[in-house]
Write an enzyme that holds these catalytic residues in place. Structure first.
Site, mmCIF file in Angstrom:
data_model
loop_
_atom_site.group_PDB
_atom_site.id
_atom_site.type_symbol
_atom_site.label_atom_id
_atom_site.label_comp_id
_atom_site.label_asym_id
_atom_site.label_seq_id
_atom_site.Cartn_x
_atom_site.Cartn_y
_atom_site.Cartn_z
ATOM 1 N N HIS A 127 0.844 -1.195 0.000
ATOM 2 C CA HIS A 127 0.000 0.000 0.000
ATOM 3 C C HIS A 127 0.877 1.242 0.000
ATOM 4 C CE1 HIS A 127 0.761 1.152 4.233
ATOM 5 N NE2 HIS A 127 0.782 -0.154 4.483
ATOM 6 N N CYS A 140 4.183 -4.320 6.594
ATOM 7 C CA CYS A 140 3.695 -4.116 5.235
ATOM 8 C C CYS A 140 4.815 -3.626 4.320
ATOM 9 C CB CYS A 140 2.556 -3.097 5.233
ATOM 10 S SG CYS A 140 1.008 -3.761 5.857
#
Length: 328
Positions: A127, A140
């Protein structure tokens, strides 16, 4: 702990950092540079180099780079920020489980996670996010905002993402047999028909099928996963069983009906491999007739075949297929 585990839904307790999008992300720059020349926040994007076909994403943790390949040709690369010490991004083979353009963290104060491609239900995703120039997330893979928007436009649920502890350059492998072993030419029609049926269904269904195959050298077994669940298992023979198979990832990119050949894009995902080549490994594997038939009817471009020397057994039933190199 270095034991690789096949399965789904590991209790990783990893989620994206709550850091807000910085000016660096918003000012991300598209440049005409090779991947190795990119500075923090920069990315390139050349989709015209390979206009269509299966996409494979490789995240190189040591280099803090994301590479996007289509049909084995690199069409894009970007700088990134992976997990900081104590929250390392897990290496392995993942499937995109969910896409959400305007996602927000349910753990970190509703922090924005634009253009989110989820890799595990426990919180690992690709992301847009803050890029300080070094690993800084809670697990992440943060991307420049502009790059994440472009990437979001080409990813699909079920496609493969390899997070590697090195830069794994994909290679093309043409397998002279149909599916892992000798075959009669008449059998090729089953594979060709399965691939064409899948291609037709892609335009007529909102839920594409994701297929992954795991071959374990230790168990001498093949396990077929479909949409996160085991649908078939069976034995395989491995030539020269005293030699390891190694950790390899193969993505099916082409079915040649004239020659009865399958073309794969192959890469690795763990420590640098000095054993057999990708081509040698896949030619050493021969599936038993029953499991081979199960595989034949599920063949489609973009499916993933993984080899390992570890056991392939699992009792989990969740839907994020991973091949992990450890717990964090």
């Amino acid at each position: 702990m270095n034991r690789r585990t096949f399965g789904l839904a590991f209790p990783l307790a990893l989620l994206a950092s709550a850091a807000p999008l910085s000016l660096k992300v918003r000012a991300a720059v598209k440049v005409d540079k090779n991947a190795e020349q990119l500075s923090n926040g920069e990315f390139n994007w050349f989709p015209e180099r390979s206009p269509d076909g299966p996409i494979l994403i490789i995240v190189s943790v040591p280099d803090q780079l994301v590479h996007v390949y289509r049909n084995g040709i690199r069409i894009a690369a970007s700088t990134c920020s992976t997990g900081k010490p104590g929250h390392s991004t897990p290496t392995g083979v993942f499937k995109i489980l969910q896409k959400d353009k305007h996602h927000r963290s349910s753990t970190y104060n509703n922090a924005p996670m634009p253009n989110m491609n989820r890799l595990t239900w426990s919180g690992v995703a690709l992301h847009a996010g803050n890029l300080p120039g070094y690993p800084a997330s809670h697990g992440c893979v943060r991307l420049p905002l502009a790059f994440s928007e472009l990437l979001f436009g080409v990813t699909k649920v079920g496609m493969t993402v390899v997070i590697a502890d090195e830069e794994s350059q994909p290679s093309e492998v043409v397998h002279p047999g149909m599916v892992l072993g000798d075959y009669a030419r008449r059998e090729f029609a089953a594979v060709d028909g399965a691939v064409k049926a899948y291609q037709y269904s892609q335009g007529h269904t909102e839920n594409p099928t994701s297929t992954s195959v795991v071959v374990s050298g230790k168990d001498r077994s093949m396990t077929i996963w479909e949409n996160g669940e085991i649908v078939a298992t069976g034995p395989v023979d491995v030539a020269s069983p005293d030699r390891p198979l190694g950790d390899h990832v193969y993505t099916l990119t082409k079915v040649n009906g004239e020659d009865g050949e399958l073309t794969w894009v192959a890469t690795g995902f763990s420590a640098r491999w000095e054993g057999d080549t990708d081509t040698q490994v896949i030619r050493r594997i021969k599936a038993a007739p029953q499991i081979k038939r199960e595989l034949e009817r599920r063949m489609h471009q973009g499916m993933t075949l993984v080899t390992t020397d570890d056991a392939a057994g699992t009792t989990t039933t969740a839907v994020d297929f991973t091949v992990m190199t450890g717990f964090f």
